[in-house]
Design an enzyme around this catalytic site. Structure first.
Site, PDB file in Angstrom:
ATOM      1  N   ARG A   1       0.854  -1.185   0.000  1.00 17.50           N
ATOM      2  CA  ARG A   1       0.000   0.000   0.000  1.00 17.50           C
ATOM      3  C   ARG A   1       0.890   1.236   0.000  1.00 17.50           C
ATOM      4  NH1 ARG A   1      -3.442  -2.893  -1.370  1.00 17.50           N
ATOM      5  NH2 ARG A   1      -5.498  -3.249  -0.464  1.00 17.50           N
TER       6      ARG A   1
ATOM      7  N   GLU B   1      -4.038   6.990  -4.187  1.00 16.13           N
ATOM      8  CA  GLU B   1      -4.516   6.385  -5.437  1.00 16.13           C
ATOM      9  C   GLU B   1      -5.891   6.852  -5.842  1.00 16.13           C
ATOM     10  OE1 GLU B   1      -4.321   2.010  -5.755  1.00 16.13           O
ATOM     11  OE2 GLU B   1      -2.298   2.267  -4.995  1.00 16.13           O
TER      12      GLU B   1
ATOM     13  N   HIS C   1      -1.403  -0.360  -9.806  1.00 11.23           N
ATOM     14  CA  HIS C   1      -1.969  -1.295  -8.810  1.00 11.23           C
ATOM     15  C   HIS C   1      -2.463  -2.578  -9.495  1.00 11.23           C
ATOM     16  CE1 HIS C   1      -4.127  -1.634  -4.666  1.00 11.23           C
ATOM     17  NE2 HIS C   1      -3.848  -2.831  -5.153  1.00 11.23           N
TER      18      HIS C   1
HETATM   19  C1  8YV Z   1      -6.628  -6.031  -5.128  1.00 12.31           C
HETATM   20  C2  8YV Z   1      -4.957  -5.648  -3.239  1.00 12.31           C
HETATM   21  O1  8YV Z   1      -6.607  -5.805  -6.474  1.00 12.31           O
HETATM   22  O2  8YV Z   1      -6.084  -7.493  -2.313  1.00 12.31           O
HETATM   23  C3  8YV Z   1      -5.466  -6.476  -2.126  1.00 12.31           C
HETATM   24  O3  8YV Z   1      -5.223  -6.063  -0.965  1.00 12.31           O
HETATM   25  O4  8YV Z   1      -4.255  -4.755  -3.031  1.00 12.31           O
HETATM   26  C4  8YV Z   1      -5.226  -5.864  -4.663  1.00 12.31           C
HETATM   27  O5  8YV Z   1      -4.372  -6.844  -5.123  1.00 12.31           O
HETATM   28  C5  8YV Z   1      -7.625  -5.121  -4.497  1.00 12.31           C
HETATM   29  O6  8YV Z   1      -7.455  -4.991  -3.149  1.00 12.31           O
HETATM   30  C6  8YV Z   1      -9.012  -5.571  -4.751  1.00 12.31           C
HETATM   31  O7  8YV Z   1      -9.910  -4.973  -3.862  1.00 12.31           O
END
Ligand code: 8YV
Length: 327
Positions: A242, A271, A289
């Protein structure tokens, strides 16, 4: 047969997942895939029993205060739950689940790809060719840095951190990590990993840093301006976790001044906005992302969401219940 639970899905999910959800539940889909506004989210949770949000939905205490009496489960499509105020949800009797495990390998692959791309100037090189600028080989042109024999410092040695470490070992990097606590002796031995209780100490000695911890109040700006300054000038920073874990403005400034050699980023602090300074730098590889963006991951994530909803609605504890104290 008991009435099907009312499920609202906030974004377009893969077809097989949506089809199965429609078979099992009274499901409202978002076929247009337009992110929901705060008002639309409030409207959704005032009628739903189950909300299926994604990282693009901010389910904060203000939104949760407007939840209807029927809302019992938030089944997040994603592993990270920093988009949800889990403590407030739980206090209101709403269970939260996520989708861990199924995106580990894909996210680790992307981390490795970013390490290689940043160290070996992959995007710069590809851009030269595609823009017609390749006029011939030269011994001193487009030189990157070798990754074999270097030290990788993993910040957050959970599932994804370990999967990154496994890959990095195969590329000849030695594994170092900082975590709240050391991994088991067996894992440490398998990875020949060195534990650093002090993040500061580790940062000062690594060639590559990979951020793999979740974003929580405790990890916000874990790589602060002060800590980034501890890095060696040849260091590369990679983040597939993140954006909030790194002070993005400080990172951009240091990259611009050449105080850090490069960065590979898949995630950003605000983001989809990206610090404009980063966009102008040659020594960064920036992705939108897409760490878990494979057909397989998305379908597996959807299946996890379905299992969590089904188990919960059948009166059992869902397998991926998120407990705030574990975050
Ligand atoms: C997803 C992500 O695309 O799962 C996670 O925490 O960061 C990503 O890989 C996204 O969160 C989908 O909601």
């Amino acid at each position: 047969m008991a009435q099907k639970p009312k499920v609202v899905v906030t974004r377009k999910l893969p077809d097989p997942v949506e089809t199965r959800m429609c078979e099992l539940f009274d499901t409202r889909l978002n076929l247009a895939d337009k992110p929901m506004s705060a008002d639309e989210l409030v409207e959704a949770i005032s009628e739903a029993e189950v909300l299926v949000p994604t990282v693009t939905d901010r389910i904060d205490s203000r939104i949760l205060s407007r939840a209807g009496p029927n809302l019992r489960l938030i089944a997040n499509f994603g592993a990270g739950v920093d988009n949800i105020d889990v403590a407030t949800a739980n206090a209101r009797g709403i269970t939260v689940t996520n989708t861990p495990g199924v995106l580990t390998e894909d996210t680790a692959d992307m981390t490795m790809a970013l390490i290689l791309a940043a160290a070996r100037r992959l995007v710069e090189g590809a851009n030269v060719v595609q823009s017609g600028g390749f006029s011939g080989w030269s011994p001193t042109w487009m030189l990157g840095r070798r990754i074999a024999g270097k030290r990788l410092g993993v910040v957050g040695m959970g599932r994804i951190g370990q999967a990154v470490a496994r890959r990095a070992r195969a590329f000849g990097l030695s594994i170092h990590y900082h975590n709240r606590k050391p991994v088991s002796a067996r894992i440490a031995e398998d990875l020949e990993a060195t534990y650093w209780e002090s993040l500061d100490q580790m940062l000062a000695r690594m060639d590559v840093i990979s951020v793999n911890c979740p974003h929580t109040p405790a990890t916000f700006h874990l790589l602060s301006a002060r800590r980034l300054k501890l890095l060696q000038p040849h260091a590369i920073v990679v983040n597939t976790s993140r954006g909030e874990v790194i002070d993005e403005a400080s990172l951009a400034n240091m990259l611009a001044r050449g105080e850090i050699a490069g960065a590979g980023l898949d995630v950003y602090e605000n983001e989809p906005a990206i610090n404009p300074k980063l966009l102008k730098l040659p020594n960064v590889v920036l992705l939108p992302h897409m760490g878990s963006a494979t057909v397989e991951s998305r379908i597996d994530m959807g299946e996890k969401v379905i299992i969590n909803i089904k188990t919960f609605m059948d009166g059992h504890r869902p397998p991926d219940r998120v407990i705030p104290s574990m975050l």
